[in-house]
Design a protein around this motif. Sequence first.
Motif: not given
Length: 837
Positions: A550-555, A783-793
């Motif tokens: 989820a990129a940090d692109v503002g509004q 607050q987080c900036g871009a958020w990275h998430w993996r479905s594998a684990d």
Amino acid sequence: MGALRSGRGEWWQWTAAGCLLGTALQLQQATLADGVWRLVALVLAVVAGVAGATGVARPGRRPRVGGLCFALSAACLAWAVTDWRAQQRLADRLDLRLEMHTIWVTGVVSGLPQWRPDSVRFDLLVDQGAQAAPAGVPRHVRLAWYPAAESAGFTAETMPRAGQRWRLAVRLKRLDGPVNPHGFDAVLALFERGVGAVGTVQTRAGQAAVLLDDTGRAPVDRLRQDLRDRLRQQLGDTPAAGLLAALSVGDQAAIERADWAVFRSTGVAHLVSISGLHVTLLGWLGGVVIGWCWRLRAAWLLWLPAPVVARWGGLAVAVGYALLAGWGVPAQRTVLMLAIVVLLRSGARRGPGGHILLVAAAAVVLWDPWAMLQAGFWLSFVAVALLMLGGDPPPDQMPRGGWWAAAWIQLRQLWQTQWIATVGLAPWTLLFFQQVSLVSLLANAVAIPVVTLLITPLALLGLVASLAWPLAIPVIEGLMQVLEAMAAWPWASVHLPAAPWWAQGMGVAAGALLVAPLPVWVRLAGLPLLLPMLWPALPVPPAGEFELLAADVGQGNAVLVRTARHHLLYDTGPAYGRHGEAGNAGERVLVPLLQALGVRRLDTLVISHRDSDHSGGAQAVLDALPVGLVQSSLEPGHTLRQRAPHQRCTAGTRWVRDGVQFELLHPDAADHDRPAVAVLRPNAVSCVLRVASASGRVLLLTGDIGLDQELRLVIRQPERLRADVLLVPHHGSGSSSSLHFLNSVRPTWAIVQAGRHNRYGHPASGAMARYDAQGIAVIQTTQCGAWHWRSADGSHWCARNQRVRYWHVHDAVPRADDGPDIAKPFMTVFNDQPPPP
């Protein structure tokens, strides 16, 4: 003192190296040190300096030991001074209680205001005192001023000018910017310039801006602005005028974005900024003219030799031009190197080129420690170092064959210089920009003589004789036609994914090895060292699994979903500025991010609906990358539907990529047949996408659906709504995220992509309260900036956590628990409770 100048103790070389090392160490800190540690560093610097001087001066001592002591002393001193300067800048930040409140400030315009047809941006040095501004307003702020609705815009006569004192109603906020992997650090760029807050001038509801007086301060900036305005009045807002403004007064913002893209693709961007080549050339010409004039009077020669006058006069010309051009890092480096050479020549001494370069770098860092984090700093100094490493000195005498042979030698040396700069700097260009131009050698062979010998002299001559500027227009237009043709060639510019640090180190070493004056077989050994940087091994999700970014692109929304061999982008973020004059998320965030991640092609681009905060960057993405299929709820006739194969988002559409299932849940086919809904209420037809992995983890992307659409989904297909990760509908507005919907989705994580202090008030406190009541962990990109998430684990992390530095620390308070692994780097900003199971 004589011993210090002797060969036994090149103390200034060791001191310069220590200064660079100490500053570099301070720039890696996540937080600033206590004052006690700075005091300890100062004491250690004094002790090491005395030990070094003693070791150098006494006969029989090893000079290297004394040099190391000098290096240690300089490192401690540079670290302490830089840390103290950073503390002063952090202390001069906007008080949080004043954020986004309209306040009155009085200050003097500084720098070169950047003019746009619908706005002007400028720096304001706020006057001190209770009458000038409330307590808590920083000394240096950067403002954007949009004219009132009834105004046609700013002109050269009405826009703020450097040195003027204004009384303005402003709305300020602390430094902040998007934080994405491999992205530009906007906060650092402002922090380096001493800016303590950014904001806008408020001219509505009877609030007026008042010009108080003209202080006469900032005379150089006023001169630059006057010259730029004269250039614009004569040539208009044309691409040629923008290039002439950049070369004459350093107004880089005057060059259009399309022209910058051409310059970057052809590798000639360094020529259209104030480079060391321009400063050196003008300094040399100034020295020649001053020396010739000095020789006209014999009495002057008896008082001071002409070569001395020529050297110092050329240096003065170089300094004047560098100041007129904005005093950038390349200009600083060149002026300091010229100053060191002049000082050595004046003392009848010659220093090694490498030592001069080292001292010049230390001088730049002492002036601006944060310049070490600029790509221009490294490209500038590395270019000179490579030329020193691989270049052959010119002959001392005229070669046999006369002028023709001398001209041939000069042409050969120019070609060798360009070859060294192109090959040696290619790994550094990849390191900073993940881009390298394959036509750079040919483009520079054409552009260097044209820009250096024709366009730049005409640009500078126009400062005193305006008739010279029109003469440069056909030359600029002809050069642009050639460069545009080169940029259009296939593979003119190659974008490569960001390599790991060890591969980058090998690539930099390979570039130096390829241009070093060594046997050919030794230089060719550098080619294998380049391979890990050119073809890095990129991690990919296993079959049946996916990754979310989820990129940090503002509004706005922009979510990248990656499977083992395919890529889907959901929405493309907003256009920036009131009318998109500041670009868009596509060109500024998404395209560089996708290229750095190694995404060469988008299999699917989903544009949830027509609102600009979801489709604002689509044009840039489609221009930069091939797209297999666009799925959207855009109405027929929309321009974005014509750029790639298009399919309407229709509930029930399913497809599988690498074992990962994709399914559209909304809107229905009938919704598209009601233009009043698709055009007047585009949120209601937002594409809702469900992504499910083979392991059973689910992602739900919802766009801007509201309560009615949520209820429809809950009634019709509640079993398809259960998800592990939810993109919060409509950025967390109060008219979304109903309890019925949240009870059906029951996510572990919820992502809010919204701009800090956005005008819509997203996310709404009521909506966030419903997430809190359900025990759902909320991730906010502010607050987080871009958020990275993996479905594998189920692993996840924030971009802000990957590289925390002291200028990034802010005092934002979250609305929900964000998990233990994103709590520590924020230093108690987040709670430490784990997410719900």
